[in-house]
Design an enzyme around this catalytic site. Sequence first.
Site, PDB file in Angstrom:
ATOM      1  N   GLY A 526       0.804  -1.212   0.000  1.00 28.23           N
ATOM      2  CA  GLY A 526       0.000   0.000   0.000  1.00 28.23           C
ATOM      3  C   GLY A 526       0.837   1.261   0.000  1.00 28.23           C
ATOM      4  O   GLY A 526       0.369   2.321  -0.349  1.00 28.23           O
ATOM      5  N   GLY A 528       4.033   1.541  -1.373  1.00 29.63           N
ATOM      6  CA  GLY A 528       5.083   1.588  -2.372  1.00 29.63           C
ATOM      7  C   GLY A 528       5.596   0.181  -2.652  1.00 29.63           C
ATOM      8  O   GLY A 528       5.248  -0.776  -1.964  1.00 29.63           O
ATOM      9  N   VAL A 530       7.995  -3.189  -3.119  1.00 36.93           N
ATOM     10  CA  VAL A 530       8.916  -3.901  -2.240  1.00 36.93           C
ATOM     11  C   VAL A 530       9.861  -4.729  -3.095  1.00 36.93           C
ATOM     12  O   VAL A 530       9.426  -5.415  -4.022  1.00 36.93           O
ATOM     13  CB  VAL A 530       8.147  -4.834  -1.278  1.00 36.93           C
ATOM     14  CG1 VAL A 530       9.106  -5.513  -0.339  1.00 36.93           C
ATOM     15  CG2 VAL A 530       7.100  -4.068  -0.511  1.00 36.93           C
ATOM     16  N   ASP A 641      -4.236  -1.754   8.922  1.00 41.02           N
ATOM     17  CA  ASP A 641      -4.322  -2.393   7.606  1.00 41.02           C
ATOM     18  C   ASP A 641      -3.971  -3.866   7.718  1.00 41.02           C
ATOM     19  O   ASP A 641      -3.131  -4.385   7.003  1.00 41.02           O
ATOM     20  CB  ASP A 641      -3.401  -1.683   6.600  1.00 41.02           C
ATOM     21  CG  ASP A 641      -3.745  -2.067   5.155  1.00 41.02           C
ATOM     22  OD1 ASP A 641      -4.834  -2.643   4.934  1.00 41.02           O
ATOM     23  OD2 ASP A 641      -2.928  -1.796   4.262  1.00 41.02           O
TER      24      ASP A 641
END
Length: 834
Positions: A526, A528, A530, A641
């Site tokens: 969420g 950016g 990885v 989240d």
Amino acid sequence: MVVLGKARLFFLSLMYHYVVKFCIGGDVITSTEYIRDPASITSSGGRYRMGFFSPNGSANRYVGVWYDNVPTNNVLWVANRENPILDSSGVVTISGTGNLVVMNGKKELVWSSNVSNSVTDAKAQLSDSGNLLLLKNSSNSSANDADPLWDSFQHMTDSFLEKMKLITDSRTNEKQALTSWKSPSDPSIGSFSASLDLRNIPELYIWNGSSLYWRSGPWNGNIFIGVPKMQSVYINGFSLVDDHEGKVYLTYSFAEASYLSYLLLKSNGDLVQPYLNQNSSSWGIVWSSHTSDCDVYGRCGPFGICNANKSPICSCLRGFEPKNSEEWNRGNFSNGCIRRSLLQCNGTTNGSSTAGKKDGFLKLAMMKVPNSGIFYSTLKDDCPGNCSINCSCVAYAYDPGVGCMFWIGDLIDLQKFSIGGTTLYIRLAHSELDEKGHLKEIIAPTVIIGTLTVIVTIWFARRKAKKQALNKSKEKHLSGGEAPSVLMLGENLSRVEFQEFVKYKIEELAAATGNFGEANKLGRGGFGPVYKGRLPNGQEIAVKRLSKASGQGQQEFMNEMMVICKVQHRNLVRLLGCCAEGDEKMLIYEFMPNKSLDTFLFDPLKRVHLDWRTRFNIVDGICRGLLYLHRDSRLRIIHRDLKTGNILLDEELNPKISDFGMARIFGGNENQANTRRVVGTYGYMAPEYAMEGRFSEKSDVFSFGILLLEIVSGRRNTSFNDEDECISLLGLAWKLWNEDHALTLVDPKIPATCFEVELLRYINVGLLCTQERAKDRPSISTVISMINSEIVDLPRPKQPAFTVRKINQDADSSGQSQRTCSANDVTLTILQAR
Ligand SMILES: *[C@@H]1O[C@H](CO)[C@@H](O)[C@H](O)[C@H]1NC(C)=O
Ligand SMILES: *[C@@H]1O[C@H](CO)[C@@H](O)[C@H](O)[C@H]1NC(C)=O
Ligand SMILES: *[C@@H]1O[C@H](CO)[C@@H](O)[C@H](O)[C@H]1NC(C)=O
Ligand SMILES: *[C@@H]1O[C@H](CO)[C@@H](O)[C@H](O)[C@H]1NC(C)=O
Ligand SMILES: *[C@@H]1O[C@H](CO)[C@@H](O)[C@H](O)[C@H]1NC(C)=O
Ligand SMILES: *[C@@H]1O[C@H](CO)[C@@H](O)[C@H](O)[C@H]1NC(C)=O
Ligand SMILES: *[C@@H]1O[C@H](CO)[C@@H](O)[C@H](O)[C@H]1NC(C)=O
Ligand SMILES: *[C@@H]1O[C@H](CO)[C@@H](O)[C@H](O)[C@H]1NC(C)=O
Ligand SMILES: *[C@@H]1O[C@H](CO)[C@@H](O)[C@H](O)[C@H]1NC(C)=O
Ligand SMILES: *[C@@H]1O[C@H](CO)[C@@H](O)[C@H](O)[C@H]1NC(C)=O
Ligand SMILES: *[C@@H]1O[C@H](CO)[C@@H](O)[C@H](O)[C@H]1NC(C)=O
Ligand SMILES: *[C@@H]1O[C@H](CO)[C@@H](O)[C@H](O)[C@H]1NC(C)=O
């Protein structure tokens, strides 16, 4: 006890300018505003009072701090404990040397804070945490906890309050200690003291004079493993902190501000935790160090094992016999037990009659591990091998938070628990293990050791034991043979605690991730993308490159990272460091080879790896991680989240929550508030959060409830595409529950009939967590008790939120796609001006 009422205090302070006072109100004492028996001061919040008191059963006067406005005014701290005032002529004031002093009617010094300082205009202030501070008169009361000249928290008596620090200096071995009263009516120093011991693995000890009276068992980063109730009731909020300057301290804080509780070392040597609900009218005891005679250190002597549910409570370990059976039978267990058969080591050293036969290990579940364990490895697989290779190693155990522990010499203070505890492996000569009837107890060195306390696992343990019995003939041998390696005696302190936080350079990370190449991209979270990376030393890492939306400056970001970095738990993904250069901000995490839970749970092929036991483990781990986040004393993080994509799995499919603290970086420091900025994932978001932006621990519980239902059913909450009903997983669960067909929700890969009771319990808990009103949802600690069947009768859930999916909430798209049921599993970051 006579104390001044608040109104009167206020009145007095109004009279300030007209009356030469000797009694004052408020929370401050100075040389001109002193108190005389029976006057007192209160902390500004009104919870604590400092003044004169007489203990029950005594007429002596002491100066102390106690809880105000509670049923019995428990005394928490005493100044002149060794030197009572015999009449009611005492005065507390600031002396000419700037010390807080207690004097009797003859102006003789009874007690002094006794600090040498150059401050003459000092003042004493009772803070809202119950700490009595000696400050410079000029310092602001708002900043009163900063750098006092002296404070009562560092000179504790028999009570340990929230935010106190029980410090041990690992270099000088200097210890702060709680010291008991001599008797309930005499506050002078008694024979018992409690302090943190760092010689082996950090542990809390209670001493009776110079002899050990009780031990907590090693600290594993989360709990003391010799305190079984710490696992079941989660009297947590405790943490052990290494300040990296040689000092290690125990401290705690509770999430609930209304919950009054502290630790008290009583004059009889019991450490207890009294508590008071705001509601109730009397004190209760959450926990006591002394629940049976078994809790007395070394009750059954060396190699004796104590079981409170047996009579007599002491017995010898299998393979051992009483050293002095006459005394033993008379109930004198202090001599302990000795081996019946000598150890043969690895079959070559003591080559006598049984030469060639290696020693084996006896498995004992749910144990308090013996005293003086030595830490030597973090790898579970090393435990049996490394213990068997060293002939002085007589026992070993594994705890995921500590690593391998082993013991040499006598095993003292063994106790069998009926809940909690650790699995302990005791070295026995081969001949002892070979006896018929004992075979079930022999285990292979490779068996996974756990400390789970739960009924479901017991079931598994039994099943596993049966299977192992089948394998027994193959498993008599230990896998020794490797060279003995260095034992890290006493070097483990900082390991149990925080790792160093590393600041990486952007070039390093670019090199590690192939210039953030597409090939190394693990996914897009969420916040950016990885990337997988490999550092020059071979360590694998995951690099999260934050999208530029994070509005924080570099320093602010770094500060935040330092804080989040200290949030460590075995069920949280470990943050190794970060990088902040120019516009770039990146977080560096440990790499999780098995990716996230959704890649297993929703993949028809990989799902078979998730048998019920594994899923159970995952749920348990998520709970523990979440509890830690919610209760952690430093931060109290609300995840905001939580979803399968944010549950990563290690090699052994242990869950680790990732992305915690993100909302903090993006959303500033709000703890529980209205926020216009919504960070979360539709399908997992609690209604009050999705609609009004209100988040709290209970909105995380909601997300957890969804997760739980997904884990049980193997289906995504958002995967339902029922043309007619637009029903979600939650809706389906609710429907089936009411039709008494809840088991049809269960993943067909799980043999539902075998686990019917547990599965129904899980679904029930899932529905309780997802109830419409946040207030109705249980807290995560209650969830744990429910899942572990400590709470036996579960309430019936009320109608959950979002059973029929509401159509897209977004105002812009109203009117279109009225039948869109396939809301994607995307993280939303709605940023609005505030
Ligand atoms: C005070 O002592 C008496 C007798 O020793 C006892 O009955 C009473 O409960 C005590 N009160 C408190 C508050 O401990
Ligand atoms: C005060 O401290 C000094 C040295 O720091 C010590 O010698 C003296 O005994 C102390 N006095 C009291 C009353 O504790
Ligand atoms: C302490 O400070 C206040 C104002 O800051 C002043 O009025 C008072 O006289 C001071 N007290 C002493 C003892 O210096
Ligand atoms: C005390 O605090 C006030 C407001 O918080 C501030 O204006 C004042 O400068 C402070 N004084 C000192 C001595 O720090
Ligand atoms: C503490 O130690 C003293 C002296 O050794 C002994 O008399 C007493 O019984 C001990 N107390 C307990 C509770 O074991
Ligand atoms: C607190 O008191 C209220 C009313 O007196 C009651 O409804 C509530 O159940 C009590 N809560 C607890 C935890 O005892
Ligand atoms: C227990 O036995 C030991 C040695 O046999 C003896 O020294 C000790 O006094 C005994 N203790 C009691 C309480 O009888
Ligand atoms: C080996 O045997 C000797 C005597 O035979 C005994 O003293 C020694 O304790 C044994 N070593 C072990 C580890 O059992
Ligand atoms: C155990 O056996 C190995 C070889 O099998 C040997 O190298 C080692 O020295 C033995 N260990 C001890 C303590 O004798
Ligand atoms: C076994 O462990 C003890 C205690 O750490 C150590 O002193 C000894 O050297 C070890 N022995 C071998 C053979 O490694
Ligand atoms: C039993 O042994 C077999 C072969 O060594 C192995 O594949 C299996 O996993 C073992 N079972 C258990 C429960 O250890
Ligand atoms: C423990 O044993 C393993 C293999 O059994 C070995 O690789 C490791 O180096 C050993 N570690 C220690 C601390 O003894």
